[in-house]
Design a protein around this motif. Structure first.
Motif: not given
Length: 279
Positions: A11-15, A22-26, A34-36, A96-99
């Motif tokens: 369950q990601p955080f929703v910005y 809305a941009t969801a990421f975790q 890593i931010v997905q 997309v996952a950014i490390a």
């Protein structure tokens, strides 16, 4: 919190931006995070080169030249990248996952909460979503250069979007009130708002010659917000370099300098004794 628009095992955080998108990421992981980020069709992410870890098949990646990033041609001449990675989701919902490039924490920064502008170290910027512009905080005209925040925080992020920064070790957020001061090891500053006043102070030449950390301290005066890291990358790289050096240099990194000073003082004493003897 809005419900996620995609199906994932977490369950990601929703910005929620001011543009009602809305941009969801975790943020995944512990020390090396890593931010997905989830993308709808047509949405894109701008990231620093070499930071992409994985992505869905619907995402197209390309390198683009961004003239306002860093110093343009001058940065390229000195071996730094002048391009950014743009990841565009073309079809169905993707991700997309950014490390982080080193053992670091990922910090989500909503620029709309900081009056649309924040200063950061050049290696702190990781990626951004929506309206974010990365530029240099240094004025190339010498007559306008002042010694202050731009010595450490060489990048400026502007816009109303969401940016992700990285900080080594543990990261602390300090909120300074009007007139409140804070003394910080300058390399430990990850980012700060432009409303904070900076005053840098070097350590004495003798302290720099005989070793020791904390050679550059910064006195910050509020109001504003500052993010502080416990393990700057240059300090981590120094520890690694010392651990793989020869035993004598590992035990005393300033060994060569100390030997040189010893022989210099011995030479001065010998020359002085000869001159006094002739007199």
């Amino acid at each position: 919190m809005a419900a996620p628009f995609f199906s994932t095992p977490f369950q990601p955080f929703v910005y929620q931006s001011q543009q009602s998108t809305a941009t969801a990421f975790q943020i995944l992981g512990g020390d090396s995070q890593i931010v997905q980020i989830m993308l709808r069709p047509g949405e894109k992410i701008t990231a620093r080169p070499g930071s992409v870890c994985y992505m869905s098949g619907s995402v197209k990646m390309e390198n683009v030249y961004v003239g306002e990033n860093d110093g343009g041609l001058w940065q390229w001449l000195f071996g730094r990248s002048v391009s950014s990675v743009v990841l565009l989701n073309q079809e169905s919902d993707g991700y997309v996952a950014i490390a982080a490039p080193s053992p670091s924490r990922v910090l989500p920064i909503d620029l709309s909460n900081f009056d649309g502008e924040i200063l950061c170290q050049p290696d702190a910027y990781l990626c951004s979503v929506n309206d974010v512009t990365v530029s240099s905080s240094i004025d190339p005209r010498a007559r306008n250069i002042e010694i202050g925040a731009e010595v450490i925080l060489k990048q400026k992020l502007k816009g109303q979007g969401l940016a992700f920064l990285v900080g080594g070790g543990s990261v602390v957020q300090k909120i300074l009130q009007v007139g409140e001061t804070l003394v910080v090891d300058a390399p430990s500053i990850v980012a700060a708002t432009s409303t904070i006043s900076f005053q840098l102070k070097n350590s004495s030449p003798m302290r720099r010659a005989f070793g020791g950390d904390n050679n550059l301290m910064a006195t910050l005066t509020g109001p504003g917000v500052v993010f502080i890291q416990s393990l700057p990358f240059h300090r981590l790289s120094q520890r690694i370099a010392r651990s793989v050096a020869s035993p004598s240099l590992r035990d005393n990194p300033k060994f060569v300098i100390q030997i040189a000073i010893f022989f210099f003082l011995a030479y001065v004493m010998i020359v002085s004794s000869i001159i006094l003897t002739d007199v």
